[in-house]
Enzyme design. Structure first.
Site, PDB file in Angstrom:
ATOM      1  CE  LYS A 115     -11.308  -0.861 -24.351  1.00 48.15           C
ATOM      2  NZ  LYS A 115     -10.744  -0.969 -25.683  1.00 48.15           N
TER       3      LYS A 115
ATOM      4  NE  ARG B  42     -14.846  -5.663 -28.603  1.00 46.48           N
ATOM      5  CZ  ARG B  42     -14.699  -5.779 -27.288  1.00 46.48           C
ATOM      6  NH1 ARG B  42     -14.577  -4.716 -26.521  1.00 46.48           N
ATOM      7  NH2 ARG B  42     -14.664  -6.980 -26.736  1.00 46.48           N
TER       8      ARG B  42
END
Ligand code: 7PJ
Length: 276
Positions: A222, A256
């Site tokens: 991210k 995840r």
């Protein structure tokens, strides 16, 4: 019918790795490599080999600025992949969608978990999730993917995410969803600045105690890593592993991730120490 396999996994004293399978032409961290269903299935099967406990299949990118896709388009991307995977692996499948029509069709095709970045807020989503009678991940997001990173704003991000979780838990329970089936996710990168993301990551233990639910964290590749270190998306693996380990040590049940093999090794050694 046999017991839902994700429910059994959630009861084990073991951290779970959810492997990301994006079936989108614009998915930001795999460059849309897997936009064809059969390529996505191959990729998913390789994630199984690498140690994925759950496969998370998504047909609409929710990256900042991404465009919405129609229900028809999303169904065309995810349903054939779910059907093919059901025939080829016993690893349970999660459907990453906020659209109730896609949830319902994915469950009929064999998905055994719903992962909703919109926290079951779409009209009809709570009802479909309740009828599905399976684990459901409720994620927090401020705003919509198209605009969420424009101006994220909170008085106190942790208090507001905690309040959101409690409100969504109440709504889910009222609809008949079981408390044990609710998994919460603070939504790292979804309408949050770097400071908000770091505060939330630090507050995982507190959010767990306050809500009583298991937590899922999505930190893999991210942009907070870029903000901290100035790393392009293909240079974010070490930091992704650091954040995955940090999340597990903080009590998250599921991470995840895109890089399943590397995350598997990182988490198994941490667990070996914990269980020694
Ligand atoms: C997340 C997700 C996340 C959950 C995406 C990306 C963007 N679902 N779907 N949590 N992120 N539950 O993969 O970076 O953080 S899409």
């Amino acid at each position: 019918m046999s017991e839902n396999s994700i429910r059994s996994l959630l009861r084990l004293d073991k951290s779970l790795i959810m492997g990301v399978v994006n079936i989108t032409p614009d998915s930001f961290s795999d460059g849309g490599q897997f936009n064809d269903s059969s390529l996505a299935v191959e990729h998913a099967l390789s994630l199984v080999e690498q140690g994925a406990d759950i496969l998370d299949i998504g047909g609409e990118s929710t990256r900042p600025g991404a465009e919405e896709v129609s229900v028809e388009q999303e169904l065309k991307r995810v349903i054939p992949a779910i059907e093919a995977l059901k025939a080829q692996t016993t690893v349970p499948i999660s459907i990453d969608t906020y659209k109730p029509q896609v949830m319902r069709a994915a469950v009929e095709a064999g998905a055994s978990m719903i992962n909703d970045v919109n926290g079951l807020r779409a009209p009809g989503a709570v009802e479909v999730a309740a009828a599905a009678n399976m684990p459901i991940c409720i994620m927090h997001m401020q705003g919509q993917p198209q605009t969420m990173q424009a101006r994220p704003k909170y008085e106190s991000v942790v208090a507001q995410v905690d309040a959101f979780f409690k409100q969504r838990i109440t709504t889910a329970l009222d609809a008949g969803i079981k408390l044990d089936d609710i998994i919460l996710d603070p939504g790292i990168g979804f309408g949050k600045t770097l400071k908000h993301n770091l505060e939330l990551l630090k507050s995982v233990p507190q959010l767990r105690v306050s809500t009583g639910c298991q937590m899922l964290l999505g930190v893999s590749r991210k942009s907070l890593i870029d903000k901290l270190l100035g790393r392009a998306v293909d240079q974010r693996l070490p930091a992704s592993l650091g954040l995955a380990v940090q999340s597990i040590l903080n009590g998250a049940k599921i991470v995840r991730v895109h890089d399943v093999r590397e995350t598997y090794d990182a988490i198994r050694v941490v667990e070996a120490v914990r269980n020694s």
